[in-house]
Design an enzyme around this catalytic site. Structure first.
Site, short mmCIF file in Angstrom:
data_model
loop_
_atom_site.label_atom_id
_atom_site.label_comp_id
_atom_site.label_asym_id
_atom_site.label_seq_id
_atom_site.Cartn_x
_atom_site.Cartn_y
_atom_site.Cartn_z
N SER A 128 0.76 -1.07 0.08
CA SER A 128 -0.05 -0.30 0.10
C SER A 128 0.72 0.98 -0.09
O SER A 128 1.69 1.51 -0.86
CB SER A 128 -0.95 0.41 1.47
OG SER A 128 -1.90 0.61 1.20
N HIS A 151 -2.02 -0.44 -5.14
CA HIS A 151 -3.43 -1.26 -4.88
C HIS A 151 -3.91 0.20 -4.93
O HIS A 151 -3.34 0.95 -3.92
CB HIS A 151 -4.10 -1.85 -4.03
CG HIS A 151 -4.22 -1.65 -2.56
ND1 HIS A 151 -5.12 -0.69 -2.63
CD2 HIS A 151 -3.31 -1.93 -1.57
CE1 HIS A 151 -4.48 -0.38 -1.10
NE2 HIS A 151 -3.50 -1.64 -0.79
#
Length: 244
Positions: A128, A151
């Protein structure tokens, strides 16, 4: 003759006392160093040429919210003051950041803006917003078995279903993308394509890439381990000192 023997006895006694004091000081110093490592998760490595601060960032990054007791977490209020003290310290020459984490854009911004050499090493994974953390250093390394999870920005729980909400997500994503592109060799197009992939399991959308792939696409500088990261940091410190 007796005076000479007596003088020698006192001399030996003083030497023994001095040796004992030195031993006690060393033991105390070792204990302090061990205590520091246990409390902060970091340590200071000193040689005759340089002093390197090692900073470990493990688990999720706690910013506005506290995580549960069963989760590994690194706190903003611990890391940010430490980074400031490293930047201002005359004793610390460089920073080695060891990562296995997700979260922490504010920490990444601070590492990127430091004047002192900083090298990052991704071990288990950079997940992340841990991706910006990995690229924030002057040079980044990743071990072959580590992974980078990329993501889009997401949120769980109740959200306001309005266009402004999605516009906010888009702006946040753009800030993260701009940071990663500015501090690595990956292009915006390539990073966006990794974000939006649907043929790979990364929760529901995104990419999971290993060490070699992270270097191949320009996200991380080199595949390497601890020795490579420390060697690169020492070279950067040497260059900085020679330029002063």
């Amino acid at each position: 003759m007796e005076e000479k023997n007596e003088s020698k006895k006192y001399s030996n006694s003083e030497e023994n006392d001095a040796a004992e004091n030195m031993s006690e000081e060393k033991t105390s110093e070792d204990n302090d160093r061990l205590d520091y490592i246990m409390k902060s998760g970091g340590g200071v490595s000193k040689t005759k040429d340089e002093t390197i601060q090692c900073l470990t960032i493990i688990g999720q990054i706690e910013g506005h919210y506290n995580l549960g007791d069963g989760q590994k977490a690194t706190k903003y209020e611990h890391i940010i003051p430490l980074l400031l003290s490293i930047e201002e310290s005359d004793e610390i020459d460089g920073l080695l950041v060891v990562l296995n984490t997700m979260g922490g854009l504010a920490i990444a911004e601070m590492i990127a803006s430091m004047s002192k050499p900083a090298v990052s090493l991704v071990l288990g994974g950079g997940h992340s917003i841990g991706v910006p953390l990995a690229v924030s250093a002057k040079k980044s390394f990743i071990v072959p078995s580590a992974t980078m999870t990329i993501h889009p920005v997401r949120i769980s729980g109740t959200v306001v279903g309005a266009p402004q909400t999605y516009y906010y997500f888009e702006r946040m994503q753009k800030r993260i993308m701009n940071f990663v592109v500015a501090h690595s060799n990956i292009t915006e197009e390539k990073f966006n394509s990794l974000l939006m992939r649907t043929d790979m399991i990364a929760t529901d959308i995104g990419s999971v890439i290993d060490g070699g792939e992270a270097v191949e696409c320009g996200l991380i500088d080199e595949v390497g381990g601890l020795c490579d990261a420390v060697t690169a940091l020492r070279e950067m410190i040497k260059e900085r000192k020679s330029g002063e």
